[in-house]
Design an enzyme around this catalytic site. Structure first.
Site, PDB file in Angstrom:
ATOM      1  N   HIS A 182       0.845  -1.189   0.000  1.00  0.00           N
ATOM      2  CA  HIS A 182       0.000   0.000   0.000  1.00  0.00           C
ATOM      3  C   HIS A 182       0.875   1.230   0.000  1.00  0.00           C
ATOM      4  O   HIS A 182       1.915   1.253   0.663  1.00  0.00           O
ATOM      5  CB  HIS A 182      -0.876  -0.011   1.269  1.00  0.00           C
ATOM      6  N   ASN A 199       0.488   5.856  -0.342  1.00  0.00           N
ATOM      7  CA  ASN A 199      -0.461   6.956  -0.319  1.00  0.00           C
ATOM      8  C   ASN A 199       0.335   8.230  -0.051  1.00  0.00           C
ATOM      9  O   ASN A 199       1.058   8.317   0.949  1.00  0.00           O
ATOM     10  CB  ASN A 199      -1.469   6.624   0.801  1.00  0.00           C
ATOM     11  N   TYR A 200       0.262   9.204  -0.974  1.00  0.00           N
ATOM     12  CA  TYR A 200       0.926  10.498  -0.741  1.00  0.00           C
ATOM     13  C   TYR A 200      -0.071  11.605  -1.005  1.00  0.00           C
ATOM     14  O   TYR A 200      -0.820  11.539  -1.979  1.00  0.00           O
ATOM     15  CB  TYR A 200       2.203  10.632  -1.594  1.00  0.00           C
ATOM     16  N   GLY A 216     -17.213  10.001   0.228  1.00  0.00           N
ATOM     17  CA  GLY A 216     -16.199   9.726  -0.804  1.00  0.00           C
ATOM     18  C   GLY A 216     -16.759   8.779  -1.857  1.00  0.00           C
ATOM     19  O   GLY A 216     -17.857   8.243  -1.706  1.00  0.00           O
ATOM     20  N   ARG A 217     -16.006   8.574  -2.929  1.00  0.00           N
ATOM     21  CA  ARG A 217     -16.468   7.634  -3.956  1.00  0.00           C
ATOM     22  C   ARG A 217     -16.184   6.222  -3.464  1.00  0.00           C
ATOM     23  O   ARG A 217     -15.036   5.783  -3.396  1.00  0.00           O
ATOM     24  CB  ARG A 217     -15.747   7.899  -5.280  1.00  0.00           C
ATOM     25  N   ILE A 218     -17.250   5.518  -3.106  1.00  0.00           N
ATOM     26  CA  ILE A 218     -17.165   4.237  -2.411  1.00  0.00           C
ATOM     27  C   ILE A 218     -16.244   3.248  -3.123  1.00  0.00           C
ATOM     28  O   ILE A 218     -15.382   2.630  -2.509  1.00  0.00           O
ATOM     29  CB  ILE A 218     -18.576   3.604  -2.277  1.00  0.00           C
ATOM     30  N   GLU A 219     -16.437   3.070  -4.417  1.00  0.00           N
ATOM     31  CA  GLU A 219     -15.669   2.063  -5.129  1.00  0.00           C
ATOM     32  C   GLU A 219     -14.175   2.382  -5.136  1.00  0.00           C
ATOM     33  O   GLU A 219     -13.341   1.480  -5.124  1.00  0.00           O
ATOM     34  CB  GLU A 219     -16.199   1.869  -6.552  1.00  0.00           C
TER      35      GLU A 219
END
Lengths: 342, 342
Positions: free
Chosen positions: A152, A154-155, A301-304
């Site tokens: 994983h 994330n930035y 947020g956008r669930i998918e």
């Protein structure tokens, strides 16, 4: 920890405000800033979109299958680009999302960030909603082979309309089976990357990662860690930007050689079963503790895109524990007691 | 919605305080009350343990496999008995838990319950910890066949040391594929049971159930509902006890005929896939929203007993939606728009 709507508490859920677009926009930054090529908003979006392109290209080269892309925009500005590769040759499910969010947050959320280390004076009245801009890239990759680890990263960059800003992010590894050389390679690449920018970063962000990814009810980490940081603004923004950029551009060199090494290993049904049990822990962590996921789900947020982080499949057996002394037990032990790999 | 430690916030996590015992105690109620056969504590424990025996016997008769039993006690009094049947002929995973909890809760938790409908004066000073007793039975059953629905039920009794008390509980059905006759049978048995005690119960508790099991980020219910109630104390305790007992003893007649009808249906890989996608929704609901699960995990309940509610396996595909007009789409539609089945 996706970035989606971490601070959209004040505007309330709006699950439907993600309009798909056939052609992805050149920029997701609003008109008022997009002409300013020097602005951090524009630079950060460029950086994460270019990272998304690079990383997806490298993953496709390894896998042989292609990512499927979905782009969307939001009424209030911003939007995102999700890329997902599902049922690949090497990856069961891999996703790389970029998103840009315009929203407002209550001033208490700014205060909370300040308490966590962001110290600039803001100058908002109590209760006054604070408009913000946020942009981020986030990704999870779940390989098929039980000996190839999940990764994983994330930035993200965050800015209020009156000049408060900070950076956050991290990269971490979640194997089902521990291989010392894999953990060592992964952590070493991250350490080298950190060391190029600040010698204090790696030890600090390594520990932060171990603390952050704790599945409290299990007394286990989600995986073998890596680096994690948040609320970073104690150097000039340009320096932290370059650090974030360097981290994002080293994701593949930290991770893909490990996948390359394990992707074709022979395995048994028992190995696959243990992988599935560990993937259930991944689900537990993300749905119960991960701040980005939980707030994203509860605030529109956008669930998918948020749930693309979940593995394709997972397994919960009642009261399962590995044979003492087994490889599974040793792997689990390593999730309970973090050590220095680099 | 397990009962575990919903109110143990003040005593903090104590994950290790569940001592396994080889022989289950005759009663889990503390010495001070167990000689009083008339007390609700003793009566409720008896009722739920006898319900556990009856229900497990009926499920074993249908499945052909046996439940595995784990009993444990806690230092501060109380304990539990978990029974789990895994990899059965009919059930992939079925669990029936009984537990008795002694703990303390902050007076604000009592106030919150009062706000929800429990109206007795308590007489505790601000900040004074309130000792409580709680006992409950909770169960989830996940059949193997994708046409046979999952079922959950849970009945609980709560009492503070100074006489505040209430009952809660419910029974609900979660099919992957909708069969009108199954939903109708299940809801009708619950309605008849409610109607024997109060004609207002069924409509009220049916709606409460539809509201409670909403997966907010999906805009879907977890399933087709049933009944749910909490904070019930507006009649003599004995009447509500009898209602709870009646509900618990009708679980099998509501549910097992449906499983009997579907357990041997032929199915394809596509049917199984849809079941697995729906089971992922079950996981999402339980880990993100279910009060009992989330508080249990965060406050020191017995993890394996709490998470026995999760399916053996689940599946998350990116952006999956069923073919318009298909059986899957119609089933999903029924989770989005509750209707009257009874």
């Amino acid at each position: 920890s996706t970035l989606h709507s971490r601070f959209r508490m004040s505007s309330g859920p709006s699950f439907s405000d993600h309009t798909p677009v056939a052609e992805k926009p050149k920029t997701l930054v609003r008109d008022d800033a997009k002409s300013d090529e020097e602005s951090m908003r524009v630079r950060f979006e460029k950086m994460i979109r270019s990272a998304q392109d690079d990383i997806c290209a490298q993953v496709e080269a390894l896998d042989g299958c292609k990512f499927k892309e979905d782009a969307w925009v939001r009424e209030t500005g911003g939007g995102g680009i999700s890329r997902v590769l599902q049922n690949g040759n090497v990856f069961e499910k891999a996703g790389v999302n970029v998103s840009v969010v315009y929203g407002t947050m209550p001033p208490e959320a700014v205060a909370a960030a300040s308490a966590r280390g962001v110290t600039r004076d803001v100058g908002y009245k109590p209760g006054e909603p604070v408009p913000f801009f946020a942009a981020g890239i986030s990704s999870v990759m779940h390989p098929r082979n039980p000996f190839a680890p999940t990764m994983h990263f994330n930035y993200r960059y965050f800015e209020t309309d009156r000049g408060l800003w900070w950076f956050g992010g991290g990269t971490d590894l979640t194997p089902s089976y521990i291989f010392e050389e894999d953990a060592k390679h992964f952590h070493s690449v991250l350490k080298e990357c950190c060391d190029r920018h600040d010698k204090e970063y790696f030890p600090k962000f390594k520990k932060w990662c171990d603390d952050y990814f704790l599945i409290k009810h299990r007394g286990e980490r989600r995986g073998l860690g890596g680096i994690f940081f948040d609320d970073l603004n104690d150097k000039p923004a340009d320096e932290i930007f370059k650090f974030s950029e360097d981290c994002a551009s080293n994701v593949c060199s930290a991770y893909l050689p490990v996948v390359e090494r394990r992707k074709d290993s022979e395995y048994t049904e028992e190995h696959k079963r243990w992988q599935q049990l560990r993937r259930a822990r991944y689900v537990e962590y993300n749905l119960v503790y991960d701040r980005g996921t939980v707030f994203g789900l509860k605030t529109g947020g956008r669930i998918e895109s948020i749930l693309m982080s979940l593995p394709l499949t997972a397994r919960w057996e009642y009261d399962h524990s590995p044979e003492p002394g087994s490889w599974e037990a040793r792997s689990l032990e390593a999730m309970k007691n973090p050590k220095d790999w680099a």
